[in-house]
Scaffold this active site. Structure first.
Site, short mmCIF file in Angstrom:
data_model
loop_
_atom_site.label_atom_id
_atom_site.label_comp_id
_atom_site.label_asym_id
_atom_site.label_seq_id
_atom_site.Cartn_x
_atom_site.Cartn_y
_atom_site.Cartn_z
CG ASP A 294 34.48 47.38 -18.61
OD1 ASP A 294 33.30 47.64 -18.85
OD2 ASP A 294 34.85 46.32 -18.07
CE LYS B 71 31.96 44.32 -18.52
NZ LYS B 71 33.09 44.52 -17.66
CB CYS C 140 36.36 43.37 -19.45
SG CYS C 140 36.34 43.32 -17.63
N1 TIU Z 1 37.49 45.72 -17.68
C1 TIU Z 1 38.38 44.81 -17.30
O1 TIU Z 1 39.11 44.25 -18.11
N2 TIU Z 1 38.51 44.61 -15.93
C2 TIU Z 1 39.68 44.21 -15.31
O2 TIU Z 1 39.72 44.05 -14.11
N3 TIU Z 1 40.79 44.08 -16.10
C3 TIU Z 1 42.07 43.86 -15.72
O3 TIU Z 1 42.89 43.59 -16.58
N4 TIU Z 1 42.39 43.96 -14.44
#
Ligand code: TIU
Length: 226
Positions: free
Chosen positions: A28, A133, A166
């Protein structure tokens, strides 16, 4: 040729690696999390804190590409009709800042919008797998496990953001599915530095209760020695 004898410096203990069975998994690293105006900032976070991970990720990515290690990128996001977004996930935050709302980088966390893209510094190359995802974990409602199985991958070198959300969810999911998961400390980042630090400790405490922790230098040194 297999590389049974390659040993990655890691906590709680060095890890023997077979590069043919290892994948670099970058979680991500999207504009929505790293740039102002995206999902991360809509949640009230200082997105600049995530920049620390970019340069170490670039180094590991370049080394993995040179060594022929499988590279997999993930993106968190939803269909334009949001049919794959749980209402409880969408309803967090104010109407102007929640998932699906229009922002400066397009609709927040929606596939195909500019904010959903991986940052240019880490853009996937043709031939690298990109997993879209809908959840926090990369295994949830994706074909990641099948992608790994067809390539006989058993070890995941995990980078990305955020450490405690994530990355952690993915490492936990991977561990429960039998994968050896190694979080690369400086290639991960959080909006909360203390969560980053404690999150990494949680993975490798108790003799590696659900994984290992290593870093960009250890991986690049190992790949260079190949
Ligand atoms: N990719 C991921 O970690 N999504 C989140 O929403 N992370 C946050 O820390 N908000």
């Amino acid at each position: 040729m297999t590389d049974h004898n390659m040993l990655l410096a890691a906590q709680p203990a060095p890890l023997p690696l077979e590069l043919e069975r290892s994948a670099l998994l970058i979680i991500d690293m999207q504009r929505d999390f790293l740039e102002p105006g995206g999902f991360g900032s809509s949640l009230g976070n200082d997105v600049s804190l995530l920049r620390n991970a970019v340069e170490p990720c670039q180094r590991v990515l370049a080394a993995a590409r040179s060594a022929g290690v499988v590279v997999i990128h993930t993106r968190e996001g939803h269909r334009a009709d949001m049919a794959d977004a749980h209402p409880h996930k969408v309803m967090r935050g104010g109407p102007a800042t929640r998932i699906g709302a229009a922002g400066p980088m397009g609709r927040i966390l929606i596939r195909g919008e500019p904010g959903h893209d991986i940052i240019p510094e880490l853009a996937p190359l043709p031939g690298e797998v990109v997993i879209d995802k809908p959840g926090k974990g990369a295994f949830y409602q994706t074909d990641l496990e099948m992608v790994l199985t067809t390539r006989r991958i058993d070890t995941l070198l995990v980078c990305g953001v955020t450490t405690e959300v994530c990355v952690h969810t993915t490492v936990r999911e991977g561990n429960d599915r039998g994968y050896r998961c190694v979080a690369l400390a400086d290639c991960c980042a959080s909006y909360f530095p203390e969560f980053h630090s404690i999150g990494l400790q949680m993975i490798c405490a108790q003799n590696g209760i659900f994984g290992w922790v290593s870093d960009a230098d250890a991986v690049t040194a190992l790949l260079a020695s190949r």
